[in-house]
Scaffold this active site. Structure first.
Site, short mmCIF file in Angstrom:
data_model
loop_
_atom_site.label_atom_id
_atom_site.label_comp_id
_atom_site.label_asym_id
_atom_site.label_seq_id
_atom_site.Cartn_x
_atom_site.Cartn_y
_atom_site.Cartn_z
CG HIS A 142 -0.23 0.37 2.48
ND1 HIS A 142 0.40 -0.58 3.24
CD2 HIS A 142 -0.04 1.54 3.11
CE1 HIS A 142 0.95 -0.01 4.28
NE2 HIS A 142 0.71 1.28 4.23
C1 UD1 Z 1 -1.84 5.54 5.98
C2 UD1 Z 1 -0.53 6.03 6.59
C3 UD1 Z 1 0.52 4.94 6.50
C4 UD1 Z 1 0.01 3.62 7.06
C5 UD1 Z 1 -1.29 3.27 6.36
C6 UD1 Z 1 -1.86 1.97 6.88
C7 UD1 Z 1 -0.04 8.44 6.39
C8 UD1 Z 1 0.78 9.43 5.66
N1 UD1 Z 1 -0.01 7.19 5.88
O1 UD1 Z 1 -1.62 5.38 4.60
O2 UD1 Z 1 1.65 5.37 7.25
O3 UD1 Z 1 0.96 2.60 6.84
O4 UD1 Z 1 -2.22 4.32 6.58
O5 UD1 Z 1 -3.07 1.65 6.30
O6 UD1 Z 1 -0.66 8.78 7.38
N2 UD1 Z 1 -9.15 5.09 2.27
C9 UD1 Z 1 -10.36 4.43 2.21
N3 UD1 Z 1 -10.85 3.92 3.37
C10 UD1 Z 1 -10.22 4.08 4.57
C11 UD1 Z 1 -9.01 4.77 4.59
C12 UD1 Z 1 -8.47 5.25 3.43
O7 UD1 Z 1 -10.96 4.28 1.16
O8 UD1 Z 1 -10.75 3.63 5.59
C13 UD1 Z 1 -8.57 5.65 1.04
C14 UD1 Z 1 -8.48 7.17 1.13
O9 UD1 Z 1 -9.59 7.77 0.59
C15 UD1 Z 1 -7.22 7.48 0.34
C16 UD1 Z 1 -6.41 6.23 0.44
O10 UD1 Z 1 -7.25 5.18 0.93
O11 UD1 Z 1 -7.50 7.73 -1.00
C17 UD1 Z 1 -5.22 6.42 1.31
O12 UD1 Z 1 -5.58 6.78 2.66
P1 UD1 Z 1 -4.60 7.67 3.55
O13 UD1 Z 1 -5.14 7.82 4.91
O14 UD1 Z 1 -4.24 8.87 2.80
O15 UD1 Z 1 -3.24 6.90 3.61
P2 UD1 Z 1 -2.87 5.36 3.59
O16 UD1 Z 1 -2.32 5.01 2.25
O17 UD1 Z 1 -3.95 4.48 4.16
#
Ligand code: UD1
Length: 380
Positions: free
Chosen positions: A221
């Site tokens: 991821h």
């Molecule tokens: C975040 C953390 C990372 C951690 C990871 C674990 C930061 C910078 N990154 O990355 O350190 O290893 O979480 O999962 O804080 N999304 C959903 N549903 C959710 C959560 C996210 O659809 O419940 C989507 C969001 O809309 C976004 C993408 O996933 O487009 C990424 O989510 P984001 O919180 O930005 O970062 P992660 O890649 O999950």
């Protein structure tokens, strides 16, 4: 509840935080001096990225929801800061505990360390003591958003709880005062031991038709791996190649699923023989898969630690790790697309070795942290 109990905010934001705050919540809730308050920032909000973890880890509903949601780094960090500042002013806690390296970790640290309560709280504090759980980890790769969050959080927090000696060394080298640093061990191992019974009973591999010790668990991821469509396509080829050797089970993170879908790669993986794509799994179900697999292919941070503790080979698809003890003392190996196949073949040709967990990765970190909190709050 006696009014003089110490109020401690535990910041829960994203999936990797939940297994770090759960043991501490339970340890603090068992004391007669602390009121632990779970503050969910809403960085992760899906049922299977958040709620399922609260259930598995026997956590109550979060006491406070900030509802920050997703956004660019600045947006997400800013939204959490603004929402948390309001809560701090309303509730004036004695301590804020942030965990790990996600955007909310830094956001809550910034909000709490800059604040001055208009009136001191009942213990005479004009802002919360801020403590960072899992301090001192460094990948030395500032292209990772998490590295920026780690560096900035550690420079600001009042107390720094490290999982391993390299954490202490990094902080001292960065000029952090030695009396702020306390080595407490790895709290994720507490969650694993707390949930060992249900994990061992879950039988997820059998449910998926997989045999114990005879499949690979994959998770990917990190933006550095999954945001560039060309790299993502190569990773898909790598997974398809791996599945010619052993079945691959791949719980797909929302970021990765979105990018696979946009790049037109999802169907290719779905149709590949030997690959099972799953939704993100709950803690117990995911650990059940890990407990029984032959090896893990990942770019996660926490899984490098869990596999080291369990003695399961782990191939980490990253050029660096902020957890070098998993390589020097554990089962982890850093790989790239050019050498991962050789590494896989080597693992399959080597009989599994017994696990050798690093010092203080013993399931008792939460108790040590709770003792440190009591000490800090009764002497300041
Ligand atoms: C975040 C953390 C990372 C951690 C990871 C674990 C930061 C910078 N990154 O990355 O350190 O290893 O979480 O999962 O804080 N999304 C959903 N549903 C959710 C959560 C996210 O659809 O419940 C989507 C969001 O809309 C976004 C993408 O996933 O487009 C990424 O989510 P984001 O919180 O930005 O970062 P992660 O890649 O999950």
């Amino acid at each position: 509840m006696p009014v003089d109990k110490q109020t401690i905010h535990l910041i829960a934001a994203a999936r990797p935080n939940f297994m770090k705050i759960a043991p501490l919540y339970h340890a603090l809730a068992a004391t007669d001096w602390a009121t632990p308050v779970i503050v969910h920032t809403g960085q992760h909000y899906d049922l299977n990225m958040s709620d399922a973890f609260f259930q598995d880890l026997r956590l109550p509903e979060p006491h406070i929801h900030l509802g920050a949601g997703t956004g660019s780094h600045a947006e997400q960090t800013g939204k959490v800061m603004m929402a948390y500042e309001k809560i701090l002013l309303q509730t004036r806690p004695d301590m804020t505990v942030v965990a790990g390296d996600v955007n909310s970790t830094l956001a809550c640290t910034l909000a709490a360390t800059k604040l001055v309560y208009p009136e001191p709280n009942i213990h005479g504090r004009s802002r919360p003591v801020v403590a960072h759980l899992e301090a001192g980890l460094r990948s030395f790769d500032r292209s990772m958003p998490e590295e920026i969050n780690r560096l900035a959080t550690d420079v600001l927090a009042d107390l720094l709880w490290t999982p391993s000696p390299d954490g202490d060394e990094h902080l001292l080298r960065e000029g952090i005062a030695a009396d702020k640093i306390q080595r407490v061990g790895n709290i994720m191992i507490d969650s694993l031991e707390m949930m060992r019974g249900p994990i061992e009973q879950a039988g997820v591999a059998a449910e998926l038709g997989l045999s114990k010790g005879d499949y690979v668990v994959a998770t990917l991821h990190r933006p550095g791996n999954v945001d560039d469509p060309a790299k993502l396509a190569q990773l898909c080829d790598m997974l398809i190649d791996t599945a010619t050797e052993l079945p691959v089970v791949f719980p797909v993170h929302p970021r990765t699923r979105k990018n696979l879908s946009v790049a037109g790669l999802l169907a290719r993986l779905e149709q590949a023989p030997g690959i099972t794509l799953l939704e993100p799994q709950s803690y117990i179900r995911f650990m059940s898969l890990v407990f029984n697999c032959r090896l893990v292919l990942t770019d996660s941070g926490g899984i490098q630690e869990e596999t080291t503790y369990l003695g399961i080979p782990c191939l980490t698809l990253r050029p660096n790790t902020e957890r070098p003890i998993t390589v020097t003392a554990g089962t982890n190996r850093l790989c790239n697309l050019g050498n991962v196949r050789d590494a896989l073949d080597q693992v399959l040709a080597t009989p599994p070795a017994p696990a050798a967990p690093p010092e203080l990765w013993d399931g008792h970190t939460a108790q040590r942290v709770s003792d440190r909190i009591h000490q800090a709050l009764t002497t300041t």
